[in-house]
Design a protein around this motif. Sequence first.
Motif, PDB file in Angstrom:
ATOM      1  N   LEU A  22     -19.001  42.612  29.772  1.00 24.40           N
ATOM      2  CA  LEU A  22     -19.747  41.383  29.524  1.00 24.40           C
ATOM      3  C   LEU A  22     -21.224  41.705  29.320  1.00 24.40           C
ATOM      4  CD1 LEU A  22     -18.234  39.144  32.364  1.00 24.40           C
ATOM      5  CD2 LEU A  22     -17.845  38.826  29.911  1.00 24.40           C
ATOM      6  N   ALA A  23     -21.889  40.872  28.555  1.00 21.67           N
ATOM      7  CA  ALA A  23     -23.349  40.924  28.422  1.00 21.67           C
ATOM      8  C   ALA A  23     -23.841  39.495  28.284  1.00 21.67           C
ATOM      9  CB  ALA A  23     -23.764  41.755  27.211  1.00 21.67           C
ATOM     10  N   ARG A  24     -25.037  39.262  28.802  1.00 16.31           N
ATOM     11  CA  ARG A  24     -25.603  37.907  28.735  1.00 16.31           C
ATOM     12  C   ARG A  24     -27.097  37.980  28.526  1.00 16.31           C
ATOM     13  NH1 ARG A  24     -29.002  35.780  33.373  1.00 16.31           N
ATOM     14  NH2 ARG A  24     -29.713  33.799  32.510  1.00 16.31           N
ATOM     15  N   ALA A  25     -27.583  37.119  27.654  1.00 13.49           N
ATOM     16  CA  ALA A  25     -29.024  37.001  27.422  1.00 13.49           C
ATOM     17  C   ALA A  25     -29.350  35.531  27.197  1.00 13.49           C
ATOM     18  CB  ALA A  25     -29.457  37.829  26.217  1.00 13.49           C
ATOM     19  N   THR A  26     -30.417  35.072  27.832  1.00 14.65           N
ATOM     20  CA  THR A  26     -30.893  33.697  27.651  1.00 14.65           C
ATOM     21  C   THR A  26     -32.221  33.741  26.907  1.00 14.65           C
ATOM     22  OG1 THR A  26     -29.782  32.897  29.634  1.00 14.65           O
ATOM     23  CG2 THR A  26     -31.632  31.600  28.837  1.00 14.65           C
ATOM     24  N   PHE A  27     -32.342  32.891  25.896  1.00 13.43           N
ATOM     25  CA  PHE A  27     -33.506  32.902  25.018  1.00 13.43           C
ATOM     26  C   PHE A  27     -34.224  31.557  25.058  1.00 13.43           C
ATOM     27  CE2 PHE A  27     -30.295  35.722  23.265  1.00 13.43           C
ATOM     28  CZ  PHE A  27     -31.002  36.897  23.052  1.00 13.43           C
ATOM     29  N   ALA A  28     -35.526  31.607  24.846  1.00 12.04           N
ATOM     30  CA  ALA A  28     -36.282  30.376  24.624  1.00 12.04           C
ATOM     31  C   ALA A  28     -36.007  29.898  23.202  1.00 12.04           C
ATOM     32  CB  ALA A  28     -37.763  30.624  24.826  1.00 12.04           C
ATOM     33  N   GLY A  29     -36.057  28.595  23.005  1.00 11.11           N
ATOM     34  CA  GLY A  29     -35.836  28.042  21.671  1.00 11.11           C
ATOM     35  C   GLY A  29     -36.613  26.761  21.497  1.00 11.11           C
ATOM     36  N   PRO A  30     -36.783  26.308  20.265  1.00 10.16           N
ATOM     37  CA  PRO A  30     -37.560  25.091  20.017  1.00 10.16           C
ATOM     38  C   PRO A  30     -36.933  23.846  20.625  1.00 10.16           C
ATOM     39  CG  PRO A  30     -36.443  25.820  18.021  1.00 10.16           C
ATOM     40  CD  PRO A  30     -36.292  26.914  19.023  1.00 10.16           C
ATOM     41  N   HIS A  31     -35.630  23.901  20.921  1.00 14.35           N
ATOM     42  CA  HIS A  31     -34.942  22.763  21.539  1.00 14.35           C
ATOM     43  C   HIS A  31     -34.563  23.060  22.978  1.00 14.35           C
ATOM     44  CE1 HIS A  31     -34.391  20.484  17.727  1.00 14.35           C
ATOM     45  NE2 HIS A  31     -34.492  21.699  17.224  1.00 14.35           N
ATOM     46  N   GLY A  32     -35.206  24.057  23.570  1.00 17.64           N
ATOM     47  CA  GLY A  32     -34.885  24.441  24.933  1.00 17.64           C
ATOM     48  C   GLY A  32     -34.163  25.770  24.968  1.00 17.64           C
ATOM     49  N   ALA A  33     -34.014  26.314  26.159  1.00 21.76           N
ATOM     50  CA  ALA A  33     -33.375  27.612  26.325  1.00 21.76           C
ATOM     51  C   ALA A  33     -31.894  27.534  25.973  1.00 21.76           C
ATOM     52  CB  ALA A  33     -33.551  28.092  27.765  1.00 21.76           C
ATOM     53  N   PHE A  34     -31.367  28.656  25.478  1.00 23.89           N
ATOM     54  CA  PHE A  34     -29.934  28.745  25.234  1.00 23.89           C
ATOM     55  C   PHE A  34     -29.446  30.129  25.667  1.00 23.89           C
ATOM     56  CE2 PHE A  34     -31.813  30.385  21.342  1.00 23.89           C
ATOM     57  CZ  PHE A  34     -30.993  31.456  20.987  1.00 23.89           C
ATOM     58  N   THR A  35     -28.170  30.196  25.986  1.00 22.17           N
ATOM     59  CA  THR A  35     -27.590  31.415  26.536  1.00 22.17           C
ATOM     60  C   THR A  35     -26.511  31.956  25.620  1.00 22.17           C
ATOM     61  OG1 THR A  35     -28.070  30.868  28.840  1.00 22.17           O
ATOM     62  CG2 THR A  35     -26.227  32.363  28.456  1.00 22.17           C
ATOM     63  N   LEU A  36     -26.562  33.271  25.395  1.00 15.79           N
ATOM     64  CA  LEU A  36     -25.562  33.978  24.609  1.00 15.79           C
ATOM     65  C   LEU A  36     -24.798  34.913  25.544  1.00 15.79           C
ATOM     66  CD1 LEU A  36     -24.791  36.765  22.921  1.00 15.79           C
ATOM     67  CD2 LEU A  36     -24.434  34.597  21.766  1.00 15.79           C
ATOM     68  N   ILE A  37     -23.473  34.817  25.524  1.00 16.63           N
ATOM     69  CA  ILE A  37     -22.612  35.681  26.327  1.00 16.63           C
ATOM     70  C   ILE A  37     -21.681  36.439  25.388  1.00 16.63           C
ATOM     71  CG2 ILE A  37     -20.760  35.747  28.061  1.00 16.63           C
ATOM     72  CD1 ILE A  37     -22.016  33.208  29.274  1.00 16.63           C
ATOM     73  N   GLY A  38     -21.598  37.742  25.575  1.00 18.61           N
ATOM     74  CA  GLY A  38     -20.656  38.567  24.830  1.00 18.61           C
ATOM     75  C   GLY A  38     -19.542  39.036  25.745  1.00 18.61           C
ATOM     76  N   ALA A  39     -18.327  39.147  25.206  1.00 17.09           N
ATOM     77  CA  ALA A  39     -17.175  39.558  25.998  1.00 17.09           C
ATOM     78  C   ALA A  39     -16.250  40.425  25.161  1.00 17.09           C
ATOM     79  CB  ALA A  39     -16.413  38.328  26.512  1.00 17.09           C
ATOM     80  N   HIS A  40     -15.494  41.285  25.856  1.00 14.59           N
ATOM     81  CA  HIS A  40     -14.536  42.170  25.191  1.00 14.59           C
ATOM     82  C   HIS A  40     -13.295  42.268  26.068  1.00 14.59           C
ATOM     83  CE1 HIS A  40     -13.729  46.361  23.169  1.00 14.59           C
ATOM     84  NE2 HIS A  40     -12.837  45.436  22.832  1.00 14.59           N
ATOM     85  N   TYR A  41     -12.205  41.644  25.632  1.00 13.17           N
ATOM     86  CA  TYR A  41     -10.968  41.591  26.408  1.00 13.17           C
ATOM     87  C   TYR A  41     -10.081  42.804  26.130  1.00 13.17           C
ATOM     88  CZ  TYR A  41     -11.469  36.557  27.559  1.00 13.17           C
ATOM     89  OH  TYR A  41     -11.872  35.341  28.039  1.00 13.17           O
ATOM     90  N   VAL A  42      -9.121  43.010  27.049  1.00 22.48           N
ATOM     91  CA  VAL A  42      -8.079  44.009  26.831  1.00 22.48           C
ATOM     92  C   VAL A  42      -7.051  43.457  25.846  1.00 22.48           C
ATOM     93  CG1 VAL A  42      -8.349  45.011  29.131  1.00 22.48           C
ATOM     94  CG2 VAL A  42      -6.682  43.177  28.764  1.00 22.48           C
ATOM     95  N   TRP A  43      -6.127  44.323  25.431  1.00 25.49           N
ATOM     96  CA  TRP A  43      -5.053  43.904  24.543  1.00 25.49           C
ATOM     97  C   TRP A  43      -4.113  42.942  25.252  1.00 25.49           C
ATOM     98  CZ3 TRP A  43      -4.152  44.145  19.503  1.00 25.49           C
ATOM     99  CH2 TRP A  43      -4.920  45.044  18.742  1.00 25.49           C
ATOM    100  N   PRO A  44      -3.466  42.031  24.516  1.00 24.75           N
ATOM    101  CA  PRO A  44      -2.602  41.030  25.146  1.00 24.75           C
ATOM    102  C   PRO A  44      -1.321  41.595  25.755  1.00 24.75           C
ATOM    103  CG  PRO A  44      -2.474  40.852  22.765  1.00 24.75           C
ATOM    104  CD  PRO A  44      -3.588  41.805  23.066  1.00 24.75           C
ATOM    105  N   VAL A  45      -0.999  42.863  25.465  1.00 22.61           N
ATOM    106  CA  VAL A  45       0.183  43.444  26.115  1.00 22.61           C
ATOM    107  C   VAL A  45      -0.018  43.513  27.622  1.00 22.61           C
ATOM    108  CG1 VAL A  45       1.008  44.739  24.130  1.00 22.61           C
ATOM    109  CG2 VAL A  45      -0.694  45.775  25.638  1.00 22.61           C
ATOM    110  N   TYR A  46      -1.274  43.506  28.053  1.00 23.03           N
ATOM    111  CA  TYR A  46      -1.589  43.391  29.471  1.00 23.03           C
ATOM    112  C   TYR A  46      -1.866  41.914  29.758  1.00 23.03           C
ATOM    113  CZ  TYR A  46      -2.497  48.296  28.391  1.00 23.03           C
ATOM    114  OH  TYR A  46      -2.392  49.594  27.925  1.00 23.03           O
ATOM    115  N   GLY A  47      -0.822  41.107  29.613  1.00 20.82           N
ATOM    116  CA  GLY A  47      -0.994  39.661  29.592  1.00 20.82           C
ATOM    117  C   GLY A  47      -1.649  39.095  30.832  1.00 20.82           C
ATOM    118  N   GLY A  48      -1.157  39.466  32.021  1.00 23.24           N
ATOM    119  CA  GLY A  48      -1.755  38.950  33.244  1.00 23.24           C
ATOM    120  C   GLY A  48      -3.192  39.389  33.401  1.00 23.24           C
ATOM    121  N   PHE A  49      -3.484  40.615  32.993  1.00 25.99           N
ATOM    122  CA  PHE A  49      -4.849  41.143  33.051  1.00 25.99           C
ATOM    123  C   PHE A  49      -5.765  40.333  32.144  1.00 25.99           C
ATOM    124  CE2 PHE A  49      -8.330  44.041  32.808  1.00 25.99           C
ATOM    125  CZ  PHE A  49      -8.233  44.913  33.878  1.00 25.99           C
TER     126      PHE A  49
END
Length: 318
Positions: free
Chosen positions: A184-211
């Motif tokens: 995971l990665a997260r960054a919050t930025f200032a913006g003209p309409h207020g702050a906004f947050t960007l989150i990045g994610a990277h999942y495992v393959w679905p063969v590990y379904g419960g995971f």
Amino acid sequence: MEFLRAFFNAQMLVVGLVCASAALAAQGGRWSPQLDVLSHFAPFWLVGALAAGLYGLTLGEPGSRRGLVALGVAGVALAALLIAPEYLRPATPKAAADAPDQIKLIQFNAWRGNRDIGPALDWLAAQDADIIVLEEGERLRGPLARRTGYHLTEGSESLAILSKAKPIAEGVRLPPGRWAQPPLARATFAGPHGAFTLIGAHYVWPVYGGFQLAQGRIVGELLEQFPKERVILAGDFNSTPWSFARRGEDRRFGLERRTRGLFTWPATAPIPLLPIDQVYAGSGWRTVSIARGPRLGSDHYPVVVILAPIRSPNRSGT
């Protein structure tokens, strides 16, 4: 000639039976992550069943023609039940092409197996994006940051965010010891309409379904820390929109998935076969455009999304 016809007839019966059976079993993905793996391949079951049905209708032997057609109809109907909701789900109206305060976001799994990062580096630098979410780009992110002057927010494991603006806050705060926590990665930025947050994610393959399901719950907990209307979530989810796992997260996240059946993997094949790279955004964003980028030596195509804010948040977003 008769032998070949009988051979092809038998093969199409097998294809029709396999595709119809797989599409039927995939319906069990509502309750079983193991069966849900089959739902990711719904387009394959649809095409195979359609081919079997058409073969039976036009070239099938009289004794098996009805069976082939029946398998084809059943397979196509069951696969369509999985795929259709993705294209029928409601979407917020798009913003005008000249909407103010747009941000350009690129989601890209650069792939560790990419031995030549040059084309990816050149293309990403030329895009002049505001934010890049990068998975498996350990060899790429340093050179890209140096060439462009982007701020580099390093997340866990292989995930990073590169941005023109320096974040006003960054980092992921979750209880320690989560066995299934994805990169995971997260960054919050200032913006003209207020702050906004960007989150990045990277999942495992679905063969590990419960995971993978556990990873989705962790991402859902992280999203709860920020005003949903101002959040953007992007990543390689290794999950197609016709899976029940992805549909469940679509409901749980409280965001709108802006990518709609956008096929991004594998970029190494003649055509991409699965839409597994996704971008979500809260109700405070309108989509201006969504496009798939070119082949860049990775097994994923990049996704280019332009968003425009539509209203200010009620909270700070930090």
